[in-house]
Design an enzyme around this catalytic site. Structure first.
Site, PDB file in Angstrom:
ATOM      1  N   ASN A 181     -36.644 -23.566 -13.406  1.00  0.00           N
ATOM      2  CA  ASN A 181     -36.252 -23.694 -14.812  1.00  0.00           C
ATOM      3  C   ASN A 181     -34.815 -23.183 -14.940  1.00  0.00           C
ATOM      4  O   ASN A 181     -34.585 -21.984 -14.882  1.00  0.00           O
ATOM      5  CB  ASN A 181     -37.213 -22.849 -15.671  1.00  0.00           C
ATOM      6  CG  ASN A 181     -36.791 -22.802 -17.129  1.00  0.00           C
ATOM      7  OD1 ASN A 181     -35.931 -23.574 -17.555  1.00  0.00           O
ATOM      8  ND2 ASN A 181     -37.396 -21.897 -17.883  1.00  0.00           N
ATOM      9  N   LYS A 241     -32.980 -23.293 -17.506  1.00  0.00           N
ATOM     10  CA  LYS A 241     -32.674 -22.826 -18.866  1.00  0.00           C
ATOM     11  C   LYS A 241     -31.301 -23.395 -19.299  1.00  0.00           C
ATOM     12  O   LYS A 241     -30.982 -24.508 -18.922  1.00  0.00           O
ATOM     13  CB  LYS A 241     -32.700 -21.302 -18.933  1.00  0.00           C
ATOM     14  CG  LYS A 241     -33.962 -20.719 -18.317  1.00  0.00           C
ATOM     15  CD  LYS A 241     -34.117 -19.273 -18.607  1.00  0.00           C
ATOM     16  CE  LYS A 241     -35.288 -18.718 -17.813  1.00  0.00           C
ATOM     17  NZ  LYS A 241     -35.667 -17.384 -18.247  1.00  0.00           N
ATOM     18  N   HIS A 298     -42.762 -22.337 -23.269  1.00  0.00           N
ATOM     19  CA  HIS A 298     -42.106 -21.203 -22.589  1.00  0.00           C
ATOM     20  C   HIS A 298     -41.964 -20.062 -23.605  1.00  0.00           C
ATOM     21  O   HIS A 298     -41.731 -20.297 -24.785  1.00  0.00           O
ATOM     22  CB  HIS A 298     -40.741 -21.648 -22.063  1.00  0.00           C
ATOM     23  CG  HIS A 298     -40.122 -20.647 -21.148  1.00  0.00           C
ATOM     24  ND1 HIS A 298     -39.497 -19.506 -21.608  1.00  0.00           N
ATOM     25  CD2 HIS A 298     -40.048 -20.592 -19.793  1.00  0.00           C
ATOM     26  CE1 HIS A 298     -39.070 -18.793 -20.574  1.00  0.00           C
ATOM     27  NE2 HIS A 298     -39.391 -19.433 -19.458  1.00  0.00           N
ATOM     28  N   GLU A 322     -39.614 -18.178 -24.233  1.00  0.00           N
ATOM     29  CA  GLU A 322     -38.340 -18.181 -24.969  1.00  0.00           C
ATOM     30  C   GLU A 322     -38.394 -19.163 -26.136  1.00  0.00           C
ATOM     31  O   GLU A 322     -37.684 -19.003 -27.128  1.00  0.00           O
ATOM     32  CB  GLU A 322     -37.188 -18.499 -24.004  1.00  0.00           C
ATOM     33  CG  GLU A 322     -36.896 -17.306 -23.103  1.00  0.00           C
ATOM     34  CD  GLU A 322     -36.265 -17.624 -21.766  1.00  0.00           C
ATOM     35  OE1 GLU A 322     -35.754 -18.746 -21.582  1.00  0.00           O
ATOM     36  OE2 GLU A 322     -36.312 -16.744 -20.880  1.00  0.00           O
ATOM     37  N   GLU A 326     -46.748 -16.513 -17.219  1.00  0.00           N
ATOM     38  CA  GLU A 326     -45.459 -15.827 -17.161  1.00  0.00           C
ATOM     39  C   GLU A 326     -45.484 -14.617 -18.090  1.00  0.00           C
ATOM     40  O   GLU A 326     -45.252 -14.759 -19.299  1.00  0.00           O
ATOM     41  CB  GLU A 326     -44.340 -16.766 -17.625  1.00  0.00           C
ATOM     42  CG  GLU A 326     -44.193 -18.018 -16.802  1.00  0.00           C
ATOM     43  CD  GLU A 326     -42.778 -18.555 -16.893  1.00  0.00           C
ATOM     44  OE1 GLU A 326     -42.108 -18.587 -15.863  1.00  0.00           O
ATOM     45  OE2 GLU A 326     -42.339 -18.898 -18.002  1.00  0.00           O
ATOM     46  N   GLY A 377     -36.901 -12.584 -16.031  1.00  0.00           N
ATOM     47  CA  GLY A 377     -35.487 -12.207 -15.964  1.00  0.00           C
ATOM     48  C   GLY A 377     -35.248 -10.712 -15.891  1.00  0.00           C
ATOM     49  O   GLY A 377     -34.115 -10.254 -16.072  1.00  0.00           O
ATOM     50  N   SER A 403     -39.542 -13.343 -12.414  1.00  0.00           N
ATOM     51  CA  SER A 403     -38.820 -12.622 -11.347  1.00  0.00           C
ATOM     52  C   SER A 403     -39.309 -12.953  -9.948  1.00  0.00           C
ATOM     53  O   SER A 403     -39.336 -12.075  -9.065  1.00  0.00           O
ATOM     54  CB  SER A 403     -38.862 -11.109 -11.602  1.00  0.00           C
ATOM     55  OG  SER A 403     -38.207 -10.806 -12.818  1.00  0.00           O
TER      56      SER A 403
END
Ligand code: PEP
Length: 249
Positions: A11, A13, A97, A99, A167, A173, A212
């Protein structure tokens, strides 16, 4: 019902310009040399999708979008439909996701309608779920995630090809990862939920882990029970790092 090959999806992003296609060419070259035992996909920003898909034509690399709108057309400035992604050469799409859930207020039902749109367009959805650190610390991670699975996966997925990506939000991240026991506990709970929802067909979809993942931890994570691949953010941007993860699958 045969077990699908693991899926390692990158991904990107909101990262990547035309120059990043060099990384894709390096990745494709290495995939040709190695023929890995897993499926490999890159989900670039929409601006690179078509160029990346053209570079990947005839190779083992699959291409995905990072989101889509549930509607097929209309006055939705800035959005892209599932059919548009397909039209650019994508065969996959990441949906739900964290985000998007956090930054755009996407509820489970919004994610479920996007999943339906993806299927209609012939895309394979990768549906993301995961708890926040507060939820993990409060001991509600399992119930939060299994209810996201129930709410985000529409009944129309029965017998269709899709993946779930677990996730944990606090691992994305950050360099932090859950223990292998925590990953296995959650993946088992997701598998049980899938079989409650879809019967025997619920044993088939791969459950990816994301958060991660890097070359140094990929082998341990990918070897964990019920882990059927990985959704990789930062470490998918450089071919050499992504290949380190692919080799571990
Ligand atoms: C992600 O954003 O889906 C992700 C897993 O990111 P990272 O690998 O950088 O934690």
């Amino acid at each position: 019902m045969s077990t699908p090959r693991p899926l390692i999806a990158g991904n990107w992003k909101m990262n990547g310009l035309a120059a990043s296609l060099g990384e894709v060419r390096a990745l494709i070259g290495a995939l040709e040399d190695r023929s890995p035992g897993c499926r490999v996909a890159i989900c670039p920003p929409a601006t690179l999708l078509e160029r990346l898909a053209c570079s990947a034509t005839g190779s083992a690399l699959e291409v995905g979008g990072q989101d889509c709108r549930a509607e097929t057309t209309g006055a939705f400035t800035g959005d892209v439909s599932a059919e548009m992604l397909r039209d650019c050469g994508a065969n996959l799409v990441i949906l739900g996701h964290s985000e998007r859930r956090a930054g755009y207020g996407e509820s489970n039902s919004v994610v479920a309608s996007k999943v339906e749109a993806a299927l209609m367009a012939g895309l394979e959805p990768i549906v993301c779920v995961g708890e926040s650190l507060t939820e993990r610390e409060a001991g509600t991670a399992l119930s939060v995630v299994t209810s996201q699975v129930r709410g985000s996966l529409p009944a129309v997925l029965a017998g269709r090809i899709f993946a779930v990506a677990y996730e944990p939000v606090w691992a994305i991240g950050t360099g932090l990862t859950p223990t292998i026991e925590q990953i296995e506990e959650m993946h088992r709970a997701i598998r049980e939920t899938l079989t409650q929802m879809f019967g025997e067909a619920g044993r088939v979809p791969p459950i990816l882990y994301g958060g991660s993942v890097k070359p140094s931890n990929a082998s341990e994570i990918l070897g964990a029970c019920e882990v059927g691949g990985a959704l990789v953010g930062g470490a998918s941007l450089k071919a050499v790092d992504f290949l380190g993860i692919i080799s571990a699958a």
